[in-house]
Structure formats: C-alpha cells, structure tokens
Design an enzyme around this catalytic site. Structure first.
Site, PDB file in Angstrom:
ATOM      1  N   LYS A 168       6.325  -7.273   2.502  1.00 51.91           N
ATOM      2  CA  LYS A 168       6.142  -7.067   3.937  1.00 51.91           C
ATOM      3  C   LYS A 168       4.997  -7.966   4.422  1.00 51.91           C
ATOM      4  O   LYS A 168       3.988  -8.118   3.723  1.00 51.91           O
ATOM      5  CB  LYS A 168       5.815  -5.594   4.239  1.00 51.91           C
ATOM      6  CG  LYS A 168       6.893  -4.624   3.751  1.00 51.91           C
ATOM      7  CD  LYS A 168       6.687  -3.200   4.253  1.00 51.91           C
ATOM      8  CE  LYS A 168       5.406  -2.544   3.788  1.00 51.91           C
ATOM      9  NZ  LYS A 168       5.224  -2.462   2.311  1.00 51.91           N
TER      10      LYS A 168
ATOM     11  N   ASP B 242      -1.085  -8.272   1.222  1.00 52.91           N
ATOM     12  CA  ASP B 242       0.110  -8.261   0.372  1.00 52.91           C
ATOM     13  C   ASP B 242       0.580  -9.686   0.103  1.00 52.91           C
ATOM     14  O   ASP B 242       0.906 -10.056  -1.030  1.00 52.91           O
ATOM     15  CB  ASP B 242       1.253  -7.493   1.060  1.00 52.91           C
ATOM     16  CG  ASP B 242       0.988  -5.994   1.108  1.00 52.91           C
ATOM     17  OD1 ASP B 242       0.021  -5.529   0.491  1.00 52.91           O
ATOM     18  OD2 ASP B 242       1.753  -5.284   1.791  1.00 52.91           O
TER      19      ASP B 242
ATOM     20  N   GLY C  82       1.524   5.302   1.144  1.00 53.90           N
ATOM     21  CA  GLY C  82       1.454   5.920   2.469  1.00 53.90           C
ATOM     22  C   GLY C  82       2.694   5.683   3.300  1.00 53.90           C
ATOM     23  O   GLY C  82       2.804   6.186   4.415  1.00 53.90           O
ATOM     24  N   HIS C  83       3.654   4.895   2.753  1.00 52.61           N
ATOM     25  CA  HIS C  83       4.894   4.605   3.473  1.00 52.61           C
ATOM     26  C   HIS C  83       6.090   5.235   2.775  1.00 52.61           C
ATOM     27  O   HIS C  83       7.234   4.830   3.003  1.00 52.61           O
ATOM     28  CB  HIS C  83       5.108   3.092   3.571  1.00 52.61           C
ATOM     29  CG  HIS C  83       3.956   2.337   4.130  1.00 52.61           C
ATOM     30  ND1 HIS C  83       3.503   2.550   5.409  1.00 52.61           N
ATOM     31  CD2 HIS C  83       3.152   1.387   3.592  1.00 52.61           C
ATOM     32  CE1 HIS C  83       2.463   1.744   5.642  1.00 52.61           C
ATOM     33  NE2 HIS C  83       2.223   1.036   4.553  1.00 52.61           N
TER      34      HIS C  83
ATOM     35  N   HIS D 182       0.641   0.980   9.963  1.00 51.66           N
ATOM     36  CA  HIS D 182      -0.715   1.397   9.567  1.00 51.66           C
ATOM     37  C   HIS D 182      -1.489   1.857  10.784  1.00 51.66           C
ATOM     38  O   HIS D 182      -2.710   1.902  10.773  1.00 51.66           O
ATOM     39  CB  HIS D 182      -1.468   0.245   8.903  1.00 51.66           C
ATOM     40  CG  HIS D 182      -0.705  -0.420   7.817  1.00 51.66           C
ATOM     41  ND1 HIS D 182       0.104  -1.512   8.046  1.00 51.66           N
ATOM     42  CD2 HIS D 182      -0.590  -0.114   6.497  1.00 51.66           C
ATOM     43  CE1 HIS D 182       0.679  -1.861   6.899  1.00 51.66           C
ATOM     44  NE2 HIS D 182       0.277  -1.033   5.955  1.00 51.66           N
TER      45      HIS D 182
ATOM     46  N   GLY E 166       0.822  -1.200   0.000  1.00 54.62           N
ATOM     47  CA  GLY E 166       0.000   0.000   0.000  1.00 54.62           C
ATOM     48  C   GLY E 166       0.857   1.251   0.000  1.00 54.62           C
ATOM     49  O   GLY E 166       1.969   1.258   0.538  1.00 54.62           O
TER      50      GLY E 166
END
Lengths: 329, 329
Positions: free
Chosen positions: A105, A110, A56-57, A215, A54
């Site tokens: 990860k 995922d 956002g990292h 998250h 995702g």
C-alpha cells in the site's frame, strides 16, 4: 481508551497468536521476525505473493493468506511499517523458486522498506497500490494512498498466480487492477491506537471526515454528518470521476467497514452505493460487503469500484480459501 | 447519534435490500411481510428451520440462511419481535411438507409470538435457546437469555436437517445443544438503537458491564475495565461453572464480537479465552472468531462454550453455505 487488551506492548503478538489458533488449518505464525504464512506451502515455481504493513487494518493482510490469495503477510506494529529484515525473512520462508512479488500500500514507510527488501532479493518485484481517490499527498503518503482496493488486487493476482501465471505476468496484472480501481472512505469517529491511548483525531458529535485515510489522515473536508444516500453519491461520484467510469461499464463494488460500524449499516450503505452506481449506468456484476480493510475501531466505511472485464471476473470468481475470504472449493 | 443511515424508519428495509443485493445467489428477501429465505428451496420433506427476532444483531439471523443452516429468517424492527403473522407467512413460504421448526432466543416478546405462530401451524415445533449464564431473569426475559449460542444451535441442527433428520430429531438435537452451551458477554460501550437516537445505557469512560445482554440489559456487575485475561477468566469461569464443564472435556469455543470491536481485539480475546479454557483442562477442538451475534455498535464481546461429542463435531464440520458462515463444499 476502552479496549479488550492486556498490555499495549503485547497487543499485536497476542492477537497474532489468537489468529493462528483460530485458523491453524490455514496458517502458521512466526513471531520473530513476525510473519504469517500458509500452512500448506505452494508448488515450487509458483511466484509467492507477500503483503504487509502496519497492524490495525485487520483482516488485512493476514486474513488473506491462503489458497488463491497471499502466500504470506508481514505485519508491523499498529500503524507502523514492518522492517526490511522482516520482509526478507518472510520471503525466504515461503519462496519456492518462482520469485517474490510484494504487494504494498502506498505509504512512505511501507514503500521504503519493501523496496529495500526487494533490492536484496534476486528478481523480487513490487506492486504499489494507490486506489484512494480522495486526496493527492497525505500525512504518510506522496501521491494517492493505498486502501481497500488492495484486497481486490490481492484476490485477483492471487488467483492468477495459483493458475500458473509467472512473476512478470502477476506484476503486470496487479498494476492493471490497481490502475482501474478507485476507493474513498468516510469516518464518523476516529480509531484509537492502543499505544497512543487516545483517538487519532478529534471529530464533533455531528461531523464526518469525508475522504478519510485508513490511519485517520485528513480527507477532503470535515462536514456535517450526511445521509447514507448523500455520502454514497459523493463517494461513488468521486471514484467514477477519478477512474473515468462510464455508463454501461461492468464493475465490482466493495463496501468496506472501517471496524466500528455494524453490518446493519454496512448493508444499508451497500444498498445506497449500488443504487448510486446504477443511476450512473454502472453495472455491478460482483460485490463484497464487510470489514476487510479497517482502521482499528473507527466508525465509517469506504467504497471501492473496480472496472471489470472477462479476465478479471474469472480471476475474482476463482476459489479462495483464507480466514477472511472464502468461496469456491 | 452517528450512523450511516437515511431515515430511521427505513433502516431495516434498506439494510435488507442491501443484504439481498449482496447475496442474491443465496437468498431472496420479502418485504411485506418481512422475511429472508433461501433462493434454492430445500427438498420437499425436509423440516424447515426458521429463526428470527429483532434486528440489530446482524449477521444473526439472515446471515445464516442457506445450505446447511436456516431455511428462513424473519427479522423484526431493531430490538423488536417479529409478529406471528410474519412468522406464519415465512413458514408458509418455505415449508415443503417436512414440518416447521422455530429456533427462538429466550425473550418474552419473541417467545410469545413464535409460540402463537407455532400453535397456528400444524405440527410446528419450537426450540428456545437460553445460553446466557450471566443472570436469571432480565429486562425482557424470564429465565436465561438466548444469545450467541443460538448460532451454534442453528448450525448443528441445520446440518442434521440437511442430512435427513426428521422434525422430532431436529428438535431434540437442538435442545441438547442448547442445554450443553453457555455464553457470557461484556460491554465496553452501549449500542444505539436508531429510532431512540441515544445509547441504550450510560457507562463510564473506564467501566465495563460484565454479563451484559445483547440489548444492553444489565449483567452481573458494573466494574472498572479489566484486562483481556481477567475478563476471559471471569467469563470462562462462569460458563464452566454453569455448564459443569470438566477437565478433559472437548469443547467448541466461539469468541463473538458485539459489533463495535475490531478483529485485532477479538483475536486477542480469543487467545485469552482459549488459554483460560486450556488452563481448566478443557480441550478446544473447534472454534470460531468474529461478529456473529451483535448488539448494533456495542463495543465488547461474548464467549460461548459448547461441550462437544462425536456427533456434534460431525454436524459442526458439515458443509455450510450462508452469507456469514461458509465452509465445506
């Protein structure tokens, strides 16, 4: 929600276009399906390293695409897994015949999607990172979560693949690095997912979440905000215990920002963490300080320790040329 | 106040020690008086470039000490000018006989102290940066404030001094870059000075400060949070007007984070700013995206444009090896 965005649906697309425009010497961005690949493709026969997850990292993972590290990255929407189709298209675009190695990860979505893609690609292999020592099982994970240690796996395996290691060797090396790497994070505030419009979790004005996930998953405990030294001592202690780090051992120390904490504090935390490591007899032979595996605008940081040996030092030191990590030639 | 610190009085010292430990290949830190200098000193005869100012803007300026950029930096306490004694000690430690050039952001305290130090050092010269086009006169400034454009001045003059330019040429070049550089910032939240313990200014949940200074000084207006595209259009427009940037001109575009805004948003803002520049016919020939001139944990960003020519492009592209900026050899 206060963010520098246009429409929430367009955040990832516009950010990726900005990333491509800022680093057009290094990468190309494909929008449908979505992936970031090196502008200059690898030698035929080199195994290709692909990561994703995702968004956002940032800079994870697109910021690590380039010579000496990843061949491509496939970002999902914010905190959302990319799809198997997307991963297969990414692999198809960059594989030159040396095989495909996914670095994933450990999050259920995922893992499921990357394994599905790997099954469809002849000979593809997967490394699963699970360096977060804070908790076993979590909101989106069975076992331990994969966090900032993933950056170290990507750097070291990237160097090996650039130097000619084959797919099986790269996979074995990546699993070795992951096994000897531990991380733990702390949050002072929650990040805000654009599409959600409000912080992922509530936290009091004088509280911190010790052992938080990237998250906003719960950590070990919600306690009063402690000093930098106390936080460093707890996190280094937890990692050293989980990874059985012993006095005299050489380590790499990564002090990673979660996105909303400024460098002034990150360097201060690095100072605290390094002293704590040294008090335990650990020898910090390599280090890295900055925002590498973030959680949107979360204030906080994580500490990662990797036990080093001569091979890992050599691969860590090898040249890397990506948007977020660059040294050597 | 939520910060990763120990005692507020120790923030700067501990952060500098962390900076030194993380970048011991590049810099040494002197604590009393406080300065950061290159580990490998310059050739005798090279003019030395020294910058400084209050801490809280990291990586400015210590993160730009190294080959191709600054010779030394002297940080004051957070948002507090360094002292003339400190500046003179810094100059004494690094000057090899080529003379001293101070690069000073236009704030009353910095200006007074650097000019006092320059008067005490034979032949020392000063470049004053004042790139912030948002307002004339401000809380701590007469005229325009010096902000992120200072990074561009430091990079370009650093390259020239490394290539053999003498003190007078460096000063003239720096003044030319400053004159052709404009910046404007926006804040979504206020930063918090550790010793103050509370945000510098109050701002509503749906407001932004357009034209904010890097110490939280008021900008042009306090208005409802706008879209990234609208913000970019206003800031690029203000800079283009102030600097008379015309269609067809080549520019460098710096999209700078204020410290609390994540990369996902900074790249999105870069995309918005670049499109706005291109809509005006500006040619973005070089660019930089990231946190370079921050305001503690302020959420927000600034846009900087520098009109380029062949000489400035060549000097921008020249190798630089510092903690925060690195390219070339």
């Amino acid at each position: 929600m206060k963010k520098l965005i246009n429409k929430t649906d367009d955040v990832l697309r516009e950010s990726l276009l900005g990333f491509e425009a800022a680093h057009s010497d290094l990468v190309t961005v494909n929008l449908a399906p979505r992936f970031v690949a090196r502008r200059q493709r690898k030698d035929p026969g080199k195994p290709v390293l692909i990561s994703g997850g995702g968004a956002g990292h940032e800079p994870l993972h697109a910021g690590f695409v380039g010579h000496g590290m990843l061949d491509a990255a496939c970002p999902g929407e914010v905190f959302t897994s990319p799809t198997p189709d997307q991963m297969m298209a990414t692999a198809g675009a960059v594989d030159g015949g040396g095989g495909v190695l996914f670095i994933v990860k450990n999050y259920a979505g995922d893992l499921m999607n990357f394994e599905m893609a790997a099954e469809m690609i002849d000979g593809a292999e997967t490394i699963v990172t699970n360096d977060d020592v804070a908790v076993e099982d979590s909101t989106y994970t069975q076992g331990r979560r994969g966090v900032a240690g993933t950056v170290i796996v990507e750097k070291i395996v990237g160097a090996a693949s650039e130097a000619g290691a084959d797919l099986a060797s790269c996979k074995k090396l990546g699993e070795r690095v992951n096994a000897t790497t531990g991380s733990m994070g702390v949050a002072l505030t929650s990040g805000t997912v654009p599409a959600a419009g409000r912080p992922t979790f509530d936290i009091g004005e004088s509280e911190m979440e010790m052992g938080v996930g990237i998250h906003g998953e719960p950590g070990r405990r919600r306690v009063a905000l402690a000093s930098a030294d106390e936080i460093a001592a707890e996190m280094v202690g937890a990692i050293a215990e989980a990874k059985a780090l012993k006095s005299g051992e050489p380590c790499l120390l990564l002090l990673n920002g979660m996105g909303g904490t400024p460098l002034l504090e990150l360097y201060l935390m690095f100072h605290a963490a390094k002293r704590e490591c040294e008090a335990r007899g650990l020898r910090i032979e390599r280090s890295l300080v900055g925002n590498y595996c973030t959680s949107l605008d979360m204030a906080g940081c994580s500490i990662t320790l990797t036990r080093l040996d001569d091979e890992l030092v050599r691969l860590w030191d090898a040249p890397v040329h990506t948007a977020a990590l660059r040294w050597g030639n």
